[in-house]
Design a protein around this motif. Structure first.
Motif, PDB file in Angstrom:
ATOM      1  N   LYS A  33      20.404 -11.408  46.876  1.00 51.23           N
ATOM      2  CA  LYS A  33      19.924 -10.921  48.169  1.00 51.23           C
ATOM      3  C   LYS A  33      19.313 -12.058  48.968  1.00 51.23           C
ATOM      4  O   LYS A  33      19.194 -11.982  50.180  1.00 51.23           O
ATOM      5  N   GLN A  74      21.297  -6.228  45.716  1.00 47.46           N
ATOM      6  CA  GLN A  74      20.485  -5.071  46.067  1.00 47.46           C
ATOM      7  C   GLN A  74      21.348  -3.916  46.591  1.00 47.46           C
ATOM      8  O   GLN A  74      20.911  -2.783  46.586  1.00 47.46           O
ATOM      9  N   THR A 123      20.161  -4.222  41.289  1.00 48.61           N
ATOM     10  CA  THR A 123      18.774  -3.993  40.825  1.00 48.61           C
ATOM     11  C   THR A 123      18.139  -2.919  41.686  1.00 48.61           C
ATOM     12  O   THR A 123      17.048  -3.107  42.239  1.00 48.61           O
ATOM     13  N   TYR A 160      10.718  -4.730  37.455  1.00 50.12           N
ATOM     14  CA  TYR A 160      10.375  -5.750  38.462  1.00 50.12           C
ATOM     15  C   TYR A 160       9.083  -5.372  39.181  1.00 50.12           C
ATOM     16  O   TYR A 160       8.949  -4.235  39.643  1.00 50.12           O
ATOM     17  N   THR A 180      10.187 -15.286  42.105  1.00 52.26           N
ATOM     18  CA  THR A 180       9.753 -16.676  42.212  1.00 52.26           C
ATOM     19  C   THR A 180       8.245 -16.843  42.043  1.00 52.26           C
ATOM     20  O   THR A 180       7.786 -17.892  41.605  1.00 52.26           O
ATOM     21  N   GLN A 200      15.046 -12.605  37.274  1.00 54.96           N
ATOM     22  CA  GLN A 200      15.883 -12.293  38.447  1.00 54.96           C
ATOM     23  C   GLN A 200      15.442 -13.050  39.694  1.00 54.96           C
ATOM     24  O   GLN A 200      15.564 -12.548  40.800  1.00 54.96           O
ATOM     25  N   GLY A 222      14.908 -15.162  42.974  1.00 51.88           N
ATOM     26  CA  GLY A 222      15.802 -15.323  44.115  1.00 51.88           C
ATOM     27  C   GLY A 222      15.420 -16.489  45.015  1.00 51.88           C
ATOM     28  O   GLY A 222      16.173 -17.447  45.199  1.00 51.88           O
ATOM     29  N   SER A 223      14.204 -16.422  45.573  1.00 42.83           N
ATOM     30  CA  SER A 223      13.804 -17.355  46.642  1.00 42.83           C
ATOM     31  C   SER A 223      13.650 -18.805  46.206  1.00 42.83           C
ATOM     32  O   SER A 223      13.594 -19.695  47.057  1.00 42.83           O
ATOM     33  N   TYR A 251       6.146 -18.269  50.285  1.00 41.76           N
ATOM     34  CA  TYR A 251       5.949 -18.789  48.928  1.00 41.76           C
ATOM     35  C   TYR A 251       5.144 -20.085  48.938  1.00 41.76           C
ATOM     36  O   TYR A 251       4.394 -20.345  48.001  1.00 41.76           O
TER      37      TYR A 251
HETATM   38  C1  LIG Z   1      13.755  -9.645  45.645  1.00 45.15           C
HETATM   39  C2  LIG Z   1      13.938  -9.324  44.223  1.00 45.15           C
HETATM   40  C3  LIG Z   1      13.918 -10.355  43.267  1.00 45.15           C
HETATM   41  C4  LIG Z   1      13.749 -11.810  43.624  1.00 45.15           C
HETATM   42  O1  LIG Z   1      12.548 -12.100  44.185  1.00 45.15           O
HETATM   43  P1  LIG Z   1      12.138 -13.524  44.816  1.00 45.15           P
HETATM   44  O2  LIG Z   1      10.754 -13.273  45.149  1.00 45.15           O
HETATM   45  O3  LIG Z   1      12.985 -13.754  45.998  1.00 45.15           O
HETATM   46  O4  LIG Z   1      12.341 -14.545  43.760  1.00 45.15           O
HETATM   47  C5  LIG Z   1      14.101  -9.986  41.949  1.00 45.15           C
HETATM   48  N1  LIG Z   1      14.326  -8.712  41.575  1.00 45.15           N
HETATM   49  C6  LIG Z   1      14.360  -7.706  42.475  1.00 45.15           C
HETATM   50  C7  LIG Z   1      14.614  -6.323  42.022  1.00 45.15           C
HETATM   51  C8  LIG Z   1      14.156  -7.972  43.822  1.00 45.15           C
HETATM   52  O5  LIG Z   1      14.180  -6.971  44.699  1.00 45.15           O
END
Ligand SMILES: *Cc1c(COP(=O)(O)O)cnc(C)c1O
Length: 374
Positions: free
Chosen positions: A51, A73, A92, A179, A225, A241, A243-244, A252
């Motif tokens: 995402k 997502q 997720t 999460y 992150t 998981q 992402g950023s 961040y």
């Molecule tokens: C956004 C998200 C992440 C990643 O989060 P970051 O803060 O961008 O690293 C991981 N898991 C789920 C379910 C998310 O919605």
């Protein structure tokens, strides 16, 4: 429909048409390597969240760096990634509605596809869609570990739903989605750590209930992150998981690390490149990138590499910069790189990533899941 790319391969930075979304490839690659090394040293699987980038080319790079697959997502993001060559995706999220479940089941004939559940009706609907398509979907029970978004309660409620999944045709029970999204942005390191300690306790309680019911749990996924180091060392999470981390953003960059300093484990690699459109006063310049080029819910962007310049106002197509007393006057057409407040929704405003190395365009990556909110 993809718009024309804002630059050609080999062009210098000055020739990029703005506003444009630019990625510094050296920094991006260092971020990927850092996280891949961390996950492998911690003994957890890395399943980065798409995402953030919405782009198969970046997903494949992460997989080449050791990721087991991708998180998404939405069903549309899953479709874009599988079309782009990714063979393992996990939604997720809950997927509700027959049309979306059919689309997801159709993908499962080309790739390994998983999704999350927090309601028995949804288990029946997904099972039916998978049966109709002649496929098996991987299924995780999402528990609420403190975020109060989706998810059943840890413990007995999660066990009951897992049991229902285990009995449902064409669903393969895989484990837990746990999460804690809101913890990612708690500014204080200890507040993030305590939130994940509580999440770990909720996961452990649920795993005990699974064990007592004879339900094997292959995957416990979560983390972002802001907290991944806590989940990774917990002994219960085995898939992170994040992402950023590949891009970083000002949200961040504001976090505190374990030493009370700003969080600098990862580098800013994502910028909205803008051009100076007007220099109406000695202390003011206007650039051509406003709210249509970066998201605003985390505040104004920061100006990259220029301490004396600050964004002090933004409208749809304009950014207003205030120059310090010692800052040389900007020239018309000069380029200004802005660091967005929040990377994911900023990426969603653009069709292309322009990959830069040493000031030249090296890659043009289409953001094919841009706008794929269904
Ligand atoms: C956004 C998200 C992440 C990643 O989060 P970051 O803060 O961008 O690293 C991981 N898991 C789920 C379910 C998310 O919605």
């Amino acid at each position: 429909v993809q718009s024309r790319p804002p630059a050609e391969i080999g062009a210098p930075l000055e020739a990029i048409e703005t506003p444009a979304l630019v990625v510094e490839l050296d920094a991006l690659e260092r971020n990927m390597v850092r996280m891949a090394r961390f996950a492998s040293a911690a003994g957890v699987r890395l399943r980065p969240h798409a995402k953030t980038h919405k782009c198969p080319a970046i997903a494949l790079k992460q997989i080449a760096h050791g990721a087991v697959g991708q998180c998404v997502q939405t069903v549309g993001e899953a479709e874009a990634l599988v079309k782009g060559g990714v063979t393992d995706v996990l939604v997720t999220n809950e997927v509700v509605g027959t049309g979306k479940l059919r689309r997801l089941a159709a993908l499962a004939s080309e790739a390994s596809v998983g999704l999350c559940f927090d309601h028995p009706d949804q288990v029946d609907a997904a099972s039916q869609a998978a049966r109709d398509a002649g496929v098996t979907l991987r299924a995780l029970v999402e528990i609420d570990v403190g975020m109060e978004r989706c998810g059943v309660q840890p413990g007995a409620a999660a066990r009951d739903l897992a049991q229902r999944i285990a009995e449902a045709p064409n669903l393969a029970f895989e484990g837990l989605q746990a999460y804690h999204g809101s913890a990612q942005h708690f500014e204080s390191h200890s507040a993030r750590e305590q939130a994940i300690d509580r999440a770990v306790a909720a996961v452990s309680r649920t795993l005990e209930a699974f064990q007592a019911a004879g339900l094997p749990c292959e995957t416990v996924g979560g983390a972002g992150t802001g907290t991944f180091q806590f989940e990774a060392r917990s002994g219960v999470y085995n898939e992170i998981q994040v992402g950023s981390y590949i891009f970083m953003d000002t949200e961040y960059a504001r976090l505190e690390d374990g030493e009370g300093k700003r969080f600098r484990t990862f580098e800013h690699s994502l910028f909205v490149l803008s051009s100076v459109l007007s220099v109406p006063a000695a202390d003011r310049a206007i650039v051509d990138a406003g709210w249509k080029s970066y998201s605003g819910e985390r505040g104004y962007p920061w100006v990259h590499g220029s301490d004396g310049i600050e964004v002090v106002g933004v409208s749809d197509e304009h950014g207003k910069l205030r120059l310090g007393a010692d800052t040389p006057r900007l020239r018309l057409g000069g380029k200004v790189a802005l660091i967005p407040g929040h990377c994911d929704p900023t990426v969603n405003l653009h069709d292309w990533f322009i990959g830069l190395r040493n000031g030249r365009v090296e890659e043009l990556w289409p953001i094919t899941a841009r706008g794929a909110s269904r």
